[in-house]
Design a protein around this motif. Structure first.
Motif, PDB file in Angstrom:
ATOM      1  N   GLY A  37       0.819  -1.206   0.000  1.00  0.00           N
ATOM      2  CA  GLY A  37       0.000   0.000   0.000  1.00  0.00           C
ATOM      3  C   GLY A  37       0.846   1.247   0.000  1.00  0.00           C
ATOM      4  N   GLY A  38       0.180   2.361   0.171  1.00  0.00           N
ATOM      5  CA  GLY A  38       0.871   3.640   0.205  1.00  0.00           C
ATOM      6  C   GLY A  38       0.054   4.672   0.955  1.00  0.00           C
ATOM      7  N   ILE A  39       0.735   5.671   1.479  1.00  0.00           N
ATOM      8  CA  ILE A  39       0.093   6.754   2.216  1.00  0.00           C
ATOM      9  C   ILE A  39       0.629   8.069   1.659  1.00  0.00           C
ATOM     10  N   LEU A  40      -0.295   8.964   1.302  1.00  0.00           N
ATOM     11  CA  LEU A  40       0.069  10.281   0.802  1.00  0.00           C
ATOM     12  C   LEU A  40       0.093  11.253   1.974  1.00  0.00           C
ATOM     13  N   PHE A  41       1.181  11.997   2.098  1.00  0.00           N
ATOM     14  CA  PHE A  41       1.360  12.979   3.157  1.00  0.00           C
ATOM     15  C   PHE A  41       1.608  14.360   2.559  1.00  0.00           C
ATOM     16  N   GLN A  42       1.366  15.400   3.391  1.00  0.00           N
ATOM     17  CA  GLN A  42       1.746  16.761   3.048  1.00  0.00           C
ATOM     18  C   GLN A  42       2.449  17.365   4.256  1.00  0.00           C
ATOM     19  N   THR A  43       3.616  17.948   4.018  1.00  0.00           N
ATOM     20  CA  THR A  43       4.376  18.557   5.111  1.00  0.00           C
ATOM     21  C   THR A  43       3.712  19.857   5.555  1.00  0.00           C
ATOM     22  N   ARG A  44       4.173  20.389   6.668  1.00  0.00           N
ATOM     23  CA  ARG A  44       3.646  21.661   7.182  1.00  0.00           C
ATOM     24  C   ARG A  44       3.857  22.802   6.197  1.00  0.00           C
ATOM     25  N   HIS A  45       4.830  22.655   5.304  1.00  0.00           N
ATOM     26  CA  HIS A  45       5.143  23.704   4.329  1.00  0.00           C
ATOM     27  C   HIS A  45       4.567  23.413   2.953  1.00  0.00           C
ATOM     28  N   GLY A  46       3.689  22.395   2.851  1.00  0.00           N
ATOM     29  CA  GLY A  46       2.960  22.155   1.608  1.00  0.00           C
ATOM     30  C   GLY A  46       3.562  21.142   0.661  1.00  0.00           C
ATOM     31  N   ALA A  47       4.732  20.574   0.974  1.00  0.00           N
ATOM     32  CA  ALA A  47       5.337  19.576   0.089  1.00  0.00           C
ATOM     33  C   ALA A  47       4.626  18.233   0.265  1.00  0.00           C
ATOM     34  N   TYR A  48       4.503  17.498  -0.834  1.00  0.00           N
ATOM     35  CA  TYR A  48       3.863  16.187  -0.802  1.00  0.00           C
ATOM     36  C   TYR A  48       4.906  15.087  -0.814  1.00  0.00           C
ATOM     37  N   PHE A  49       4.569  13.973  -0.185  1.00  0.00           N
ATOM     38  CA  PHE A  49       5.374  12.764  -0.323  1.00  0.00           C
ATOM     39  C   PHE A  49       4.495  11.560  -0.056  1.00  0.00           C
ATOM     40  N   VAL A  50       4.929  10.423  -0.568  1.00  0.00           N
ATOM     41  CA  VAL A  50       4.193   9.183  -0.370  1.00  0.00           C
ATOM     42  C   VAL A  50       5.124   8.174   0.278  1.00  0.00           C
ATOM     43  N   VAL A  51       4.585   7.387   1.177  1.00  0.00           N
ATOM     44  CA  VAL A  51       5.327   6.276   1.769  1.00  0.00           C
ATOM     45  C   VAL A  51       4.634   5.005   1.295  1.00  0.00           C
ATOM     46  N   ASN A  52       5.351   4.227   0.501  1.00  0.00           N
ATOM     47  CA  ASN A  52       4.848   2.942   0.035  1.00  0.00           C
ATOM     48  C   ASN A  52       5.381   1.857   0.942  1.00  0.00           C
ATOM     49  N   HIS A  53       4.601   0.809   1.144  1.00  0.00           N
ATOM     50  CA  HIS A  53       5.077  -0.328   1.928  1.00  0.00           C
ATOM     51  C   HIS A  53       4.671  -1.612   1.214  1.00  0.00           C
ATOM     52  N   ASN A  54       5.472  -2.665   1.444  1.00  0.00           N
ATOM     53  CA  ASN A  54       5.156  -3.925   0.789  1.00  0.00           C
ATOM     54  C   ASN A  54       5.237  -5.118   1.726  1.00  0.00           C
TER      55      ASN A  54
END
Length: 152
Positions: A37-54
């Motif tokens: 799966g994966g989780i979409l995040f947004q930092t306090r300053h508006g940047a996006y990142f995703v953490v995928n796991h398997n």
């Protein structure tokens, strides 16, 4: 999970989780059991990142989790793949309907004329906007025909 990539910190503890997806195998069907799966995040300053796991399927540099920075367009594409339309519009705003882009026009007219146009549109079971657009399309077509007739 906390990673520093290109001099910027991405931290799941301080970022906001926006959306997630996951899937699990049926061990009876494939003989192995895993979850990905994966989780979409947004930092306090508006940047996006995703953490995928398997969960044991493939070993990445971070173990079985992989943090990937995303620009806003990539984050929206990720959401389009894994989220409902309502979730996407909550995260990224209302999306336009497919087709040609629309432009907004403010039109000033006498109130008497507006009332006449509303009545005409309602008589055709159309919104005022739809009726005016159809009228303008007709005028544009007529002008195109007249211009074509004048060409040598």
């Amino acid at each position: 999970m906390k990673r520093i990539i290109d001099g910027k910190t991405y931290n799941t503890e301080t970022a906001t989780q926006l959306a997630s997806w996951s899937t699990a195998s049926d061990p009876e069907m494939q003989g192995i059991s895993y979850e990905a799966g994966g989780i979409l995040f947004q930092t306090r300053h508006g940047a996006y990142f995703v953490v995928n796991h398997n969960d044991g399927l493939e070993l990445w540099e971070d173990g079985y989790e992989k943090l990937i920075p995303l620009d806003p367009e990539q984050a929206q594409r990720w959401a389009e793949q894994y989220c409902s339309a309502e979730e996407i519009e909550t995260l990224f705003g209302e999306m336009p309907e497919a087709g040609d882009a629309e432009a907004k026009l403010t039109l000033r007219m006498p109130e008497v004329l507006r009332k006449r146009l509303v009545a005409l549109a309602e008589g055709r079971k159309q919104s005022l906007n739809a009726w005016i657009v159809r009228c303008l399309e007709g005028c544009a077509e007529m002008a195109d025909r007249q211009a074509a007739e004048k060409r040598p």
